[in-house]
Design a protein around this motif. Sequence first.
Motif, mmCIF file in Angstrom:
data_model
loop_
_atom_site.group_PDB
_atom_site.id
_atom_site.type_symbol
_atom_site.label_atom_id
_atom_site.label_comp_id
_atom_site.label_asym_id
_atom_site.label_seq_id
_atom_site.Cartn_x
_atom_site.Cartn_y
_atom_site.Cartn_z
ATOM 1 N N THR A 94 23.853 -5.061 19.711
ATOM 2 C CA THR A 94 22.739 -5.616 18.932
ATOM 3 C C THR A 94 22.480 -7.048 19.399
ATOM 4 O OG1 THR A 94 24.348 -6.262 17.302
ATOM 5 C CG2 THR A 94 23.119 -4.243 16.852
ATOM 6 N N PRO A 95 21.239 -7.549 19.189
ATOM 7 C CA PRO A 95 20.965 -8.910 19.650
ATOM 8 C C PRO A 95 21.857 -9.932 18.951
ATOM 9 C CG PRO A 95 18.966 -7.815 18.927
ATOM 10 C CD PRO A 95 20.093 -6.935 18.542
ATOM 11 N N PHE A 96 22.173 -10.956 19.688
ATOM 12 C CA PHE A 96 23.057 -11.993 19.156
ATOM 13 C C PHE A 96 22.401 -12.791 18.030
ATOM 14 C CE2 PHE A 96 26.048 -15.276 18.941
ATOM 15 C CZ PHE A 96 25.350 -16.455 18.892
ATOM 16 N N PRO A 143 23.248 -16.034 15.450
ATOM 17 C CA PRO A 143 24.230 -17.048 15.100
ATOM 18 C C PRO A 143 24.644 -16.926 13.634
ATOM 19 C CG PRO A 143 22.203 -18.026 15.956
ATOM 20 C CD PRO A 143 21.937 -16.596 15.708
ATOM 21 N N VAL A 144 25.913 -17.132 13.366
ATOM 22 C CA VAL A 144 26.371 -17.041 11.974
ATOM 23 C C VAL A 144 26.552 -18.441 11.412
ATOM 24 C CG1 VAL A 144 27.509 -14.819 12.058
ATOM 25 C CG2 VAL A 144 28.738 -16.845 12.796
ATOM 26 N N LYS A 145 26.382 -18.566 10.111
ATOM 27 C CA LYS A 145 26.594 -19.855 9.467
ATOM 28 C C LYS A 145 28.098 -20.039 9.273
ATOM 29 C CE LYS A 145 24.396 -22.816 6.258
ATOM 30 N NZ LYS A 145 23.942 -23.024 4.949
ATOM 31 N N GLN A 146 28.544 -21.184 9.608
ATOM 32 C CA GLN A 146 29.982 -21.395 9.627
ATOM 33 C C GLN A 146 30.428 -22.292 8.475
ATOM 34 O OE1 GLN A 146 31.217 -22.504 13.497
ATOM 35 N NE2 GLN A 146 32.514 -24.113 12.753
ATOM 36 N N SER A 169 35.706 -20.151 21.351
ATOM 37 C CA SER A 169 35.065 -19.620 20.138
ATOM 38 C C SER A 169 34.326 -20.756 19.421
ATOM 39 C CB SER A 169 36.133 -19.013 19.225
ATOM 40 O OG SER A 169 36.826 -20.040 18.567
ATOM 41 N N PRO A 170 33.525 -20.422 18.395
ATOM 42 C CA PRO A 170 32.748 -21.498 17.740
ATOM 43 C C PRO A 170 33.567 -22.453 16.872
ATOM 44 C CG PRO A 170 31.846 -19.317 17.250
ATOM 45 C CD PRO A 170 33.167 -19.107 17.859
ATOM 46 N N LEU A 171 34.881 -22.305 16.852
ATOM 47 C CA LEU A 171 35.707 -23.214 16.044
ATOM 48 C C LEU A 171 35.535 -24.665 16.494
ATOM 49 C CD1 LEU A 171 39.163 -21.432 16.151
ATOM 50 C CD2 LEU A 171 37.972 -22.050 14.077
#
Lengths: 485, 305
Positions: free
Chosen positions: A5-7, A9-12, A112-114
């Motif tokens: 599925t298209p990427f 972004p998630v809220k972090q 990773s987004p960390l």
Amino acid sequence: MTTLTPFLPVKQNSLRMALVIARREIRDSFRDWRIILPIFLLTLAFPALMNFTARRAIAFADQYGAEIIATQLIPFLLLVVGFFPMSFSLIIALETFVGEKERNSLEPLLASPLTNTELYAGKMLAALAPPLTASYLGMSVYMFSLWINLAWRPEPELIIQVMLLTTVQGVIMVAAAVVVSSQATSVRAANLLASFIIVPMALLIQFEAGALFWGNHAGLWWLIVGLGLTAVVLIRMGLYVFNREELLGRDIDQIRLGWMFQVYWRRLSGQGWNGRFPRPLAWYRETLTIFPTLLQPIGMLLLAFGGAVLFGIWLAYQYTLPPDMQAELTGANMAANLEQYAFLLTALPIVIILQNVRVIALQALLGVFTFGVLAVLIFMLPWGVMAFLATQFYLAGQNPFQFLLAAFVPHALLEFPALLITTAAILRWQVVIIHPSPDHTLSENFLMRMADFTRIFLGVGLPLLITAAFVEAHITTHVLQMIYG
Amino acid sequence: MIETENLGKVFDTFTAVQNLTLNVPAGQLLALLGPNGAGKTTTVRMIGAILKPTTGYARVNGYDVVTQADGVRRSIGMLTEQPGLYTRMSGLEYLEFYGRLYGIPDKETRAKGKAMFERFYMAGAEDKRLGTYSKGMRQKVGLIRSMLHNPAVLLLDEPTSAMDPHSAKLVRDAILELRNDRRTVILCTHNLAEAELLADKIAIIKQGQIVAQGTFTELKQQLLGRPQLEVRVDKPLNGQVKELDHLVTVESVANDTIRYRTDNPDLTNPQLVRCLHKLGLGVISLQPVSQSLEQVYLRVIEEME
């Protein structure tokens, strides 16, 4: 292959991210019997052993009517029961920070987004939570069994102090472990470096034991505050060194003395990349550009100066000289003493210069290990003594301002700014570890600030101190003679 | 999708990468080749917003690697040379952990993970501890992890090293599927056959600098010259080759084979066949001599030395 599925972004959420890390790490620790078994034993078996020790000690001391000694031993054992499981935080921290580097599992995490802070906080939490829980549990077991066996109930203040001490010690060990981990690429190397944490901790425990034994609760509160501040400093440092650039971008196992010297020398000499050195005047101009960066430390030192003067005055009131000694405290006596030692005046400037240089060297050396704290304390010392003496003159019925004018002012007009500026440069250098510039590595920051201090010392401090020494030997003495002679 | 301009990285006094300019559009795969220590990993780390460039800039999926590092990290999936797994976790637990970091619900991660395990012939191993996995299996788990959040960009460092031929084929197929799905891929590899098979574009990096860049055909032309052709005849050649000199540049002659180059094969090849026929030689085959990426790569590296 599954449909991609298209990427999106998630809220972090930083706390959530840190908890994800912590949960994984804790789960990992709980699957390692080498960590869990000792913690379990120290939580349950060790308090029982300490309980037995406490009871035996009380019974033994009772035979000689020295029950007070045994009673004072119980809080100390409470501290030990709390500290032993807590000491595992150091092992877990080294494993979780440097172990991850060694197993090459850190890089995927860094990709990773960390954020660096989330990763750091998660790992801190993971290193602290199991030993801290074990520590609190162990202390509860110890206190509960003593309550059952001896009907001993600790004061709430003691419980709070021991719990705070245990917690803050754990935080210090973990935060220090991060700093140690940043300088090692293997758990083995980190364990070797960990002695820099274990040895001071062992000394600290002895100090705490002494304070508990003497029932010095006020001292313990001060200790908690001091340790809390140390923890903050170490966390600040840890946050700086635990970042992607430092972790993956440096070859940290090598001591590159040549590079270190190069960084220091270039900054000190002002040598350009073309190898040319600036002319003396240009070098001075460059040195003077450091001054605006010294304003903040100078402000702090002026506050410290004020504090030292007030402390000197307070001390003089607390420990006023007895009347017979006060009678000796006259200007005439001072002048007479000076005449007696007139033959030393020729050598005096050299003695004064050497003494001042020695003091500055001591500030630089001790300040490195205390983030500048001892450098400031050493700076405060002569001004505190000066205020103490002036107040003693006042208490002896003399004019303290006349005394200051005769014995200090002429050379202090040069010596005070010299010491103020030099100490400010020392402070600026030594606190760089806590707040380094993001444009350079920690070592570069440290070496460059050290070079800045050397520049200030050689270019400004030393010439002023030399002049001040000659003024002290040849002008102050005359002023003293004029006023009191 | 990936764009770098004069990208450089200096560690203290060591220049790891310099003046690196790349442009990889969406749906393309760039193979980054080079000897050990050439700067491939540093380049990938800069593109993945793990290391900050000292000079130049890089944009990934529209995000700047320095000022929008978070956006970059969300857009990429990275497989490092060492997959670096947590050996006390099971395969699924590991994927769940990474899924949480990307905000993917556990249920979704589990479903996707199981499908991927099946896809890579590892069904049944997902609940076993990663410590019990073979080297190749670990590499595959690393790859699954990097694809878990459907990244727009994949940075793969030696994805098939340590894999048996069948597993390597599966992984290559997966990479091709990703590329066909408009993902942008940077592949660092020493496996030149793999790069030749997968890459749309190839960049050869040495001592931190790109020394050759282009499609395989472009690189071949640029570095190995005009294509070589080989003609095989039905009788031994007895000095008759001289008759062909006015048509083509003969490079080598064997018993019944001639290798030659020509600027205009469409025109000269029929003439060559006719000429051979006149000489009484029948043509059995005429074909281009295959040129491998290995030849290109070795030429570049040797030229640099």
